[in-house]
Design a protein around this motif. Structure first.
Motif, PDB file in Angstrom:
ATOM      1  N   VAL A 192       0.900  -1.393   0.023  1.00 24.72           N
ATOM      2  CA  VAL A 192       0.073  -0.155   0.116  1.00 24.72           C
ATOM      3  C   VAL A 192       0.728   1.228  -0.153  1.00 24.72           C
ATOM      4  O   VAL A 192       1.870   1.261   0.799  1.00 24.72           O
ATOM      5  CB  VAL A 192      -1.134   0.046   1.454  1.00 24.72           C
ATOM      6  CG1 VAL A 192      -1.774   1.456   1.274  1.00 24.72           C
ATOM      7  CG2 VAL A 192      -1.792  -1.331   1.028  1.00 24.72           C
ATOM      8  N   VAL A 193       0.472   2.232  -0.867  1.00 22.13           N
ATOM      9  CA  VAL A 193       1.589   3.376  -1.154  1.00 22.13           C
ATOM     10  C   VAL A 193       0.294   4.332  -0.814  1.00 22.13           C
ATOM     11  O   VAL A 193      -0.835   4.584  -1.551  1.00 22.13           O
ATOM     12  CB  VAL A 193       1.985   3.577  -2.439  1.00 22.13           C
ATOM     13  CG1 VAL A 193       2.641   5.012  -2.422  1.00 22.13           C
ATOM     14  CG2 VAL A 193       3.037   2.419  -2.749  1.00 22.13           C
ATOM     15  N   GLN A 218      -3.990  -1.072  -8.041  1.00 26.00           N
ATOM     16  CA  GLN A 218      -5.211  -0.271  -8.119  1.00 26.00           C
ATOM     17  C   GLN A 218      -4.912   1.246  -7.559  1.00 26.00           C
ATOM     18  O   GLN A 218      -4.018   1.584  -6.684  1.00 26.00           O
ATOM     19  CB  GLN A 218      -6.099  -1.004  -7.090  1.00 26.00           C
ATOM     20  CG  GLN A 218      -6.453  -2.418  -7.376  1.00 26.00           C
ATOM     21  CD  GLN A 218      -6.930  -3.179  -6.271  1.00 26.00           C
ATOM     22  OE1 GLN A 218      -8.072  -3.440  -6.336  1.00 26.00           O
ATOM     23  NE2 GLN A 218      -6.186  -3.415  -5.382  1.00 26.00           N
ATOM     24  N   LEU A 219      -5.381   2.007  -8.048  1.00 31.77           N
ATOM     25  CA  LEU A 219      -5.170   3.385  -7.727  1.00 31.77           C
ATOM     26  C   LEU A 219      -6.542   3.781  -7.210  1.00 31.77           C
ATOM     27  O   LEU A 219      -7.658   3.907  -7.837  1.00 31.77           O
ATOM     28  CB  LEU A 219      -4.956   4.340  -8.964  1.00 31.77           C
ATOM     29  CG  LEU A 219      -4.638   5.846  -8.700  1.00 31.77           C
ATOM     30  CD1 LEU A 219      -3.783   6.318  -7.665  1.00 31.77           C
ATOM     31  CD2 LEU A 219      -4.118   6.396 -10.008  1.00 31.77           C
ATOM     32  N   LEU A 220      -6.689   4.766  -6.250  1.00 25.60           N
ATOM     33  CA  LEU A 220      -7.917   5.298  -5.650  1.00 25.60           C
ATOM     34  C   LEU A 220      -7.584   6.961  -5.425  1.00 25.60           C
ATOM     35  O   LEU A 220      -6.476   7.158  -4.638  1.00 25.60           O
ATOM     36  CB  LEU A 220      -8.385   4.655  -4.272  1.00 25.60           C
ATOM     37  CG  LEU A 220      -9.407   5.467  -3.479  1.00 25.60           C
ATOM     38  CD1 LEU A 220     -10.701   5.764  -4.595  1.00 25.60           C
ATOM     39  CD2 LEU A 220      -9.846   4.930  -2.274  1.00 25.60           C
ATOM     40  N   ALA A 221      -8.141   7.830  -6.209  1.00 25.72           N
ATOM     41  CA  ALA A 221      -7.878   9.180  -6.132  1.00 25.72           C
ATOM     42  C   ALA A 221      -9.096   9.584  -5.008  1.00 25.72           C
ATOM     43  O   ALA A 221     -10.185   9.754  -5.274  1.00 25.72           O
ATOM     44  CB  ALA A 221      -7.860   9.820  -7.302  1.00 25.72           C
ATOM     45  N   GLY A 261      -1.740  -4.851  -4.995  1.00 24.99           N
ATOM     46  CA  GLY A 261      -1.279  -3.302  -4.459  1.00 24.99           C
ATOM     47  C   GLY A 261      -2.197  -2.323  -4.741  1.00 24.99           C
ATOM     48  O   GLY A 261      -3.328  -2.374  -5.337  1.00 24.99           O
ATOM     49  N   LEU A 262      -2.063  -1.309  -3.717  1.00 21.48           N
ATOM     50  CA  LEU A 262      -2.793  -0.111  -3.732  1.00 21.48           C
ATOM     51  C   LEU A 262      -2.082   1.027  -3.456  1.00 21.48           C
ATOM     52  O   LEU A 262      -1.616   1.249  -2.800  1.00 21.48           O
ATOM     53  CB  LEU A 262      -4.145  -0.336  -2.701  1.00 21.48           C
ATOM     54  CG  LEU A 262      -4.949   0.645  -2.258  1.00 21.48           C
ATOM     55  CD1 LEU A 262      -5.995   0.933  -3.470  1.00 21.48           C
ATOM     56  CD2 LEU A 262      -5.752   0.284  -1.050  1.00 21.48           C
ATOM     57  N   ASP A 290       2.592   0.701   3.578  1.00 22.43           N
ATOM     58  CA  ASP A 290       4.015   0.481   3.547  1.00 22.43           C
ATOM     59  C   ASP A 290       4.866   1.460   3.111  1.00 22.43           C
ATOM     60  O   ASP A 290       6.086   1.489   3.317  1.00 22.43           O
ATOM     61  CB  ASP A 290       3.991  -0.726   2.388  1.00 22.43           C
ATOM     62  CG  ASP A 290       3.123  -2.026   2.990  1.00 22.43           C
ATOM     63  OD1 ASP A 290       3.546  -2.608   3.710  1.00 22.43           O
ATOM     64  OD2 ASP A 290       2.147  -2.484   1.994  1.00 22.43           O
ATOM     65  N   VAL A 291       4.395   2.402   2.206  1.00 21.34           N
ATOM     66  CA  VAL A 291       5.027   3.515   1.753  1.00 21.34           C
ATOM     67  C   VAL A 291       4.170   4.597   1.755  1.00 21.34           C
ATOM     68  O   VAL A 291       2.989   4.801   1.388  1.00 21.34           O
ATOM     69  CB  VAL A 291       5.691   3.395   0.162  1.00 21.34           C
ATOM     70  CG1 VAL A 291       6.333   4.379  -0.206  1.00 21.34           C
ATOM     71  CG2 VAL A 291       6.405   1.831  -0.057  1.00 21.34           C
TER      72      VAL A 291
END
Length: 194
Positions: free
Chosen positions: A34-35, A63-66, A121-122, A139-140
């Motif tokens: 997770v970033v 996956q990208l959540l804005a 990943g997210l 995680d980041v």
């Protein structure tokens, strides 16, 4: 001899940050890291998140959540961050499917639902995303910021007059978030854009 200043310093900073984030993702040694990318409006969060998604270093997709898709209106910075944390980040961390609903800015109401796969990943990006509670699930963690005038120019070029009349109210919410949560102190990577 190289020129004294680059014509695309903004792009160069984002490219360097993308490489640092991808290296950090690889170092996590997990299939679903997770970033979280937080920062002031116009600093470059969305551009950076898109670059990281394109350069994602793992074999599985990301996956990208804005948070712009989640904030419930112009006064919803804090609530949008809560939605992301409770409905996406916490379930993801527990190996459960997360569900978020897109905010329809024209109708001013929730729209269709989207699922987040805990096996992948997210990336979550948006102002308000990085808090002590969300940092524990990341995680980041990344903080992006830049000079006010540059940020404002980029934000208004991107969003136009629709954002212009809300700039001060949104900036006040950003200030409250920064005072309350100190996201720059929670970040493992800090990015300064011009």
């Amino acid at each position: 001899m190289p020129p004294a200043s680059s014509p695309d310093l903004f792009g160069e900073r984002l490219s360097a940050a993308t490489a640092r984030i991808c290296d950090a993702v690889t170092a996590v040694s997990a299939s679903n890291p997770v970033v979280i990318i937080d920062g002031r409006s116009g600093a470059g969060k969305s551009s950076l998140a898109a670059r990281v998604a394109r350069a994602w270093p793992l074999h599985t997709p990301v996956q990208l959540l804005a948070l712009d898709s989640v904030y419930p209106g112009w006064g919803g910075l804090e609530r949008g961050a809560e939605i992301a944390r409770e409905q996406v980040l916490r379930p993801h961390g527990r190996g459960l499917i997360g569900i978020w609903r897109r905010w329809d800015w024209e109708r001013q109401e929730e729209a269709e639902a989207h699922a987040v796969d805990p096996a992948l990943g997210l990336i979550v990006e948006g102002c308000g995303a990085l808090t002590p509670a969300s940092a524990a699930l990341a995680d980041v963690a990344v903080w992006v910021d830049g000079p006010r005038d540059s940020r404002r120019r980029r934000a208004l070029e991107r969003d136009g007059d629709g954002f212009c009349r809300h700039w001060d109210m949104w900036a006040a919410q950003e200030e409250a978030h920064m005072t309350r949560n100190e996201p720059h102190k929670l970040a493992s990577i800090t990015v300064a854009t011009p």
